[in-house]
Design a protein around this motif. Structure first.
Motif, PDB file in Angstrom:
ATOM      1  N   ILE A  21       0.842  -1.196   0.000  1.00  0.00           N
ATOM      2  CA  ILE A  21       0.000   0.000   0.000  1.00  0.00           C
ATOM      3  C   ILE A  21       0.875   1.242   0.000  1.00  0.00           C
ATOM      4  O   ILE A  21       1.876   1.301   0.714  1.00  0.00           O
ATOM      5  CB  ILE A  21      -0.907   0.018   1.249  1.00  0.00           C
ATOM      6  CG1 ILE A  21      -1.790  -1.225   1.276  1.00  0.00           C
ATOM      7  CG2 ILE A  21      -1.749   1.279   1.298  1.00  0.00           C
ATOM      8  CD1 ILE A  21      -2.529  -1.434   2.577  1.00  0.00           C
ATOM      9  N   VAL A  22       0.477   2.233  -0.803  1.00  0.00           N
ATOM     10  CA  VAL A  22       1.116   3.547  -0.781  1.00  0.00           C
ATOM     11  C   VAL A  22       0.053   4.553  -0.374  1.00  0.00           C
ATOM     12  O   VAL A  22      -0.967   4.697  -1.050  1.00  0.00           O
ATOM     13  CB  VAL A  22       1.699   3.924  -2.159  1.00  0.00           C
ATOM     14  CG1 VAL A  22       2.290   5.322  -2.115  1.00  0.00           C
ATOM     15  CG2 VAL A  22       2.737   2.919  -2.601  1.00  0.00           C
ATOM     16  N   LEU A  23       0.282   5.221   0.749  1.00  0.00           N
ATOM     17  CA  LEU A  23      -0.641   6.250   1.233  1.00  0.00           C
ATOM     18  C   LEU A  23      -0.098   7.612   0.830  1.00  0.00           C
ATOM     19  O   LEU A  23       1.029   7.962   1.177  1.00  0.00           O
ATOM     20  CB  LEU A  23      -0.784   6.183   2.753  1.00  0.00           C
ATOM     21  CG  LEU A  23      -1.479   4.945   3.307  1.00  0.00           C
ATOM     22  CD1 LEU A  23      -1.384   4.922   4.823  1.00  0.00           C
ATOM     23  CD2 LEU A  23      -2.921   4.918   2.875  1.00  0.00           C
ATOM     24  N   ASN A  24      -0.902   8.374   0.106  1.00  0.00           N
ATOM     25  CA  ASN A  24      -0.485   9.698  -0.344  1.00  0.00           C
ATOM     26  C   ASN A  24      -0.790  10.777   0.687  1.00  0.00           C
ATOM     27  O   ASN A  24      -0.477  11.929   0.483  1.00  0.00           O
ATOM     28  CB  ASN A  24      -1.184  10.050  -1.660  1.00  0.00           C
ATOM     29  CG  ASN A  24      -0.777   9.113  -2.765  1.00  0.00           C
ATOM     30  OD1 ASN A  24       0.356   8.655  -2.798  1.00  0.00           O
ATOM     31  ND2 ASN A  24      -1.688   8.809  -3.659  1.00  0.00           N
ATOM     32  N   GLN A  25      -1.416  10.395   1.770  1.00  0.00           N
ATOM     33  CA  GLN A  25      -1.753  11.364   2.806  1.00  0.00           C
ATOM     34  C   GLN A  25      -0.522  11.634   3.662  1.00  0.00           C
ATOM     35  O   GLN A  25       0.295  10.759   3.888  1.00  0.00           O
ATOM     36  CB  GLN A  25      -2.883  10.821   3.678  1.00  0.00           C
ATOM     37  CG  GLN A  25      -4.133  10.524   2.876  1.00  0.00           C
ATOM     38  CD  GLN A  25      -5.090   9.636   3.638  1.00  0.00           C
ATOM     39  OE1 GLN A  25      -4.708   8.952   4.566  1.00  0.00           O
ATOM     40  NE2 GLN A  25      -6.333   9.638   3.220  1.00  0.00           N
ATOM     41  N   LYS A  26      -0.418  12.834   4.154  1.00  0.00           N
ATOM     42  CA  LYS A  26       0.726  13.204   4.981  1.00  0.00           C
ATOM     43  C   LYS A  26       0.399  12.945   6.452  1.00  0.00           C
ATOM     44  O   LYS A  26       0.208  13.858   7.235  1.00  0.00           O
ATOM     45  CB  LYS A  26       1.102  14.651   4.740  1.00  0.00           C
ATOM     46  CG  LYS A  26       1.529  14.889   3.307  1.00  0.00           C
ATOM     47  CD  LYS A  26       2.162  16.222   3.131  1.00  0.00           C
ATOM     48  CE  LYS A  26       2.511  16.553   1.717  1.00  0.00           C
ATOM     49  NZ  LYS A  26       3.016  15.573   0.870  1.00  0.00           N
TER      50      LYS A  26
END
Length: 170
Positions: A139-144
């Motif tokens: 999984i890649v989360l783009n949220q900071k």
């Protein structure tokens, strides 16, 4: 059974009525246009629903692989653009995130049969990899997100939403 366009209707007729060519012709006249129009509406609705689900931009990108039955599910769209440091790669991921995904995947044979890894990239994305019961998810989360707890909660939520009971990790 009566087939029109993309739909099939199965009808039951009482045997007290004889099955004649006139009965079939009258059913064809009655059902022909109505079933065709209904079938076309249903087809368009299903296509719109599927298109909106497939192409909705998600804040998280994932790749799921089940080694037991070779099932794959992913949300990473392919694009024809060339990757640069400022522009996503052909898989719509930053080069850093893609590199970390490959590293996590290549290291999974050295790890315990059940593991979870979460790494923060230089551009503040989170990359996570999990293995459980021969099922892998990356999984890649783009949220900071700054707290590891928030990242783990987001991953749990994504797994529950996208995979229901096929992937779980406690």
């Amino acid at each position: 059974m009566y087939k029109a366009h993309h739909s099939i209707v199965c009808m039951f007729v009482k045997m007290e009525n004889p099955l004649t060519a006139d009965l079939y012709n009258s059913l064809d006249q009655f059902l022909g246009t109505k079933l065709y129009l209904l079938s076309e509406k249903m087809k368009n609705t299903v296509e719109k629903t599927l298109a909106s689900k497939l192409y909705t931009e998600r804040p998280a990108k994932f790749v799921y692989f089940n080694a037991m039955n070779l099932a794959i599910k992913n949300s990473i769209k392919y694009s024809n653009s060339i990757a640069t440091p400022n522009r996503p790669s052909e898989f719509n991921l930053s080069p850093d995130a893609l590199r970390v995904l490959v590293d996590i995947s290549s290291q999974q044979s050295c790890m315990h049969p059940t593991y979870s890894v979460m790494i923060k990239t230089s551009n503040d994305n989170w990359v996570a990899g999990r293995l459980c019961n021969s099922r892998e998810i990356y999984i890649v989360l783009n949220q900071k997100l700054t707290k590891l707890y928030d990242v783990d909660s987001e991953i749990q939520s994504l797994c529950a939403q996208e995979f229901g009971t096929i992937f779980f990790y406690d």
